[in-house]
Design a protein around this motif. Sequence first.
Motif, PDB file in Angstrom:
ATOM      1  N   UNK A  91       0.843  -1.190   0.000  1.00 29.42           N
ATOM      2  CA  UNK A  91       0.000   0.000   0.000  1.00 29.42           C
ATOM      3  C   UNK A  91       0.876   1.236   0.000  1.00 29.42           C
ATOM      4  N   UNK A  92       0.688   2.090  -1.021  1.00 29.26           N
ATOM      5  CA  UNK A  92       1.519   3.295  -1.078  1.00 29.26           C
ATOM      6  C   UNK A  92       1.153   4.297   0.015  1.00 29.26           C
ATOM      7  N   UNK A 125       4.602   7.064  -6.201  1.00 27.66           N
ATOM      8  CA  UNK A 125       4.448   7.177  -4.739  1.00 27.66           C
ATOM      9  C   UNK A 125       5.812   7.159  -4.027  1.00 27.66           C
ATOM     10  N   UNK A 126       6.803   7.769  -4.636  1.00 30.82           N
ATOM     11  CA  UNK A 126       8.147   7.850  -4.038  1.00 30.82           C
ATOM     12  C   UNK A 126       8.793   6.494  -3.761  1.00 30.82           C
ATOM     13  N   UNK A 127       8.376   5.456  -4.501  1.00 27.95           N
ATOM     14  CA  UNK A 127       9.086   4.180  -4.382  1.00 27.95           C
ATOM     15  C   UNK A 127      10.431   4.302  -5.080  1.00 27.95           C
ATOM     16  N   UNK A 128      11.310   3.338  -4.844  1.00 24.15           N
ATOM     17  CA  UNK A 128      12.644   3.387  -5.448  1.00 24.15           C
ATOM     18  C   UNK A 128      12.531   3.400  -6.971  1.00 24.15           C
ATOM     19  N   UNK A 129      13.214   4.325  -7.638  1.00 29.18           N
ATOM     20  CA  UNK A 129      13.250   4.295  -9.104  1.00 29.18           C
ATOM     21  C   UNK A 129      14.401   3.400  -9.579  1.00 29.18           C
ATOM     22  N   UNK A 180       4.653   0.523  -7.853  1.00 24.65           N
ATOM     23  CA  UNK A 180       4.735   0.185  -6.419  1.00 24.65           C
ATOM     24  C   UNK A 180       4.254  -1.230  -6.141  1.00 24.65           C
ATOM     25  N   UNK A 181       3.369  -1.753  -7.001  1.00 26.53           N
ATOM     26  CA  UNK A 181       2.838  -3.097  -6.802  1.00 26.53           C
ATOM     27  C   UNK A 181       3.925  -4.156  -6.840  1.00 26.53           C
ATOM     28  N   UNK A 222      -2.889  11.954  -9.172  1.00 20.94           N
ATOM     29  CA  UNK A 222      -3.333  10.590  -8.896  1.00 20.94           C
ATOM     30  C   UNK A 222      -2.992  10.191  -7.454  1.00 20.94           C
ATOM     31  N   UNK A 223      -1.797  10.533  -7.017  1.00 16.46           N
ATOM     32  CA  UNK A 223      -1.375  10.183  -5.660  1.00 16.46           C
ATOM     33  C   UNK A 223      -2.228  10.920  -4.629  1.00 16.46           C
TER      34      UNK A 223
END
Length: 312
Positions: A11-12, A77-81, A115-116, A211-212
């Motif tokens: 979950x973001x 959602x600021x996950x690792x790129x 993010x999933x 969206x976020x």
Amino acid sequence: MSIMLKCLSHTPLRGRNDPGADVVAEVDAVLTKARAEVEAFDPELILIFAPDHYNGLFYDLMPPFVVATAAESVGDYSTLPGTLSVDAELALELTKHLMDNDLDISLSHRLQVDHGCTQTLEEMTGSLTRYPVIPIIINSVAPPFVPYRRIRKLGEAVGQFLAGLNKRVLILGTGGLSHEPPVPLLAESPAEVQEFLICGRNPTPEARAAREARTIAAGKIYGSELCQQTPLNAAWDEAFIELLLSGELDQVDEFDIQQISAEAGRSTHEVRTWVAAFAALAAVGPYQARKDYYRPINEWIAGYGVVSATPA
Ligand SMILES: O=C(O)CCc1cccc(O)c1O
Ligand SMILES: [Fe+2]
């Protein structure tokens, strides 16, 4: 070959719209322990079953499931790129194995993942590149969906492939359990949203931020009478976890897609990744599974669960 399985929700909204500090601490402790187990297991390969949320896969060409030989995180959602450390050669071998076993698998030599996929990889390993990985993205968000039995068969065939490797393999499933974040439906959307769902790759930073913000706003009212979305369903989640613990996976063949959407929320189908993961493990032999955690968490729009398993 030795094998370890972990399935968990993503979950973001974790860290963005948190429940009380006691619940946050509980989940932190569960994830810390899971990560330590992964560290001790020291996988030589991670096979991750993950969904996509209109970041890598769109209706211009929507596969029921796809193996990636190369994958790039969109960093939503600021996950690792960045680029995942996909074992391209092994991913291609797996693809051929699946085809030889009557699975009409799709193949991507360059897939964007969201993010999933990346949240769980980061939570379990601290990175997107720590271990060699093969992503299999299972359509869980963009209807129509293939029946659950097809996902079970996909998992079985993946498990047969893994059984032939002389490696320590960590199988991950990510998503679910019951939940319904505000993801648009093609048939019910205005033209510009349909356009996004059909070919909305690489949105502008503004579009991504909007969206976020929409997801966070939904988290603020989720489960209240202000909320239009299907609420969490702890009874459904507990029964699903029990089914996995029982080992009677062929019960998923009876799952009714419309009924699950109505009872537990449209994004509940992310549990398809758990079905595939458990079917892969079951193909190797009898297993022992344990429920590490479950709690319905409205702030996160997630029936939040963590389950682990190993061969019996
Ligand atoms: O941005 C999206 O499309 C949905 C974000 C999202 C929110 C809560 C739980 C999830 O599993 C999830 O993916
Ligand atoms: Fe999700």
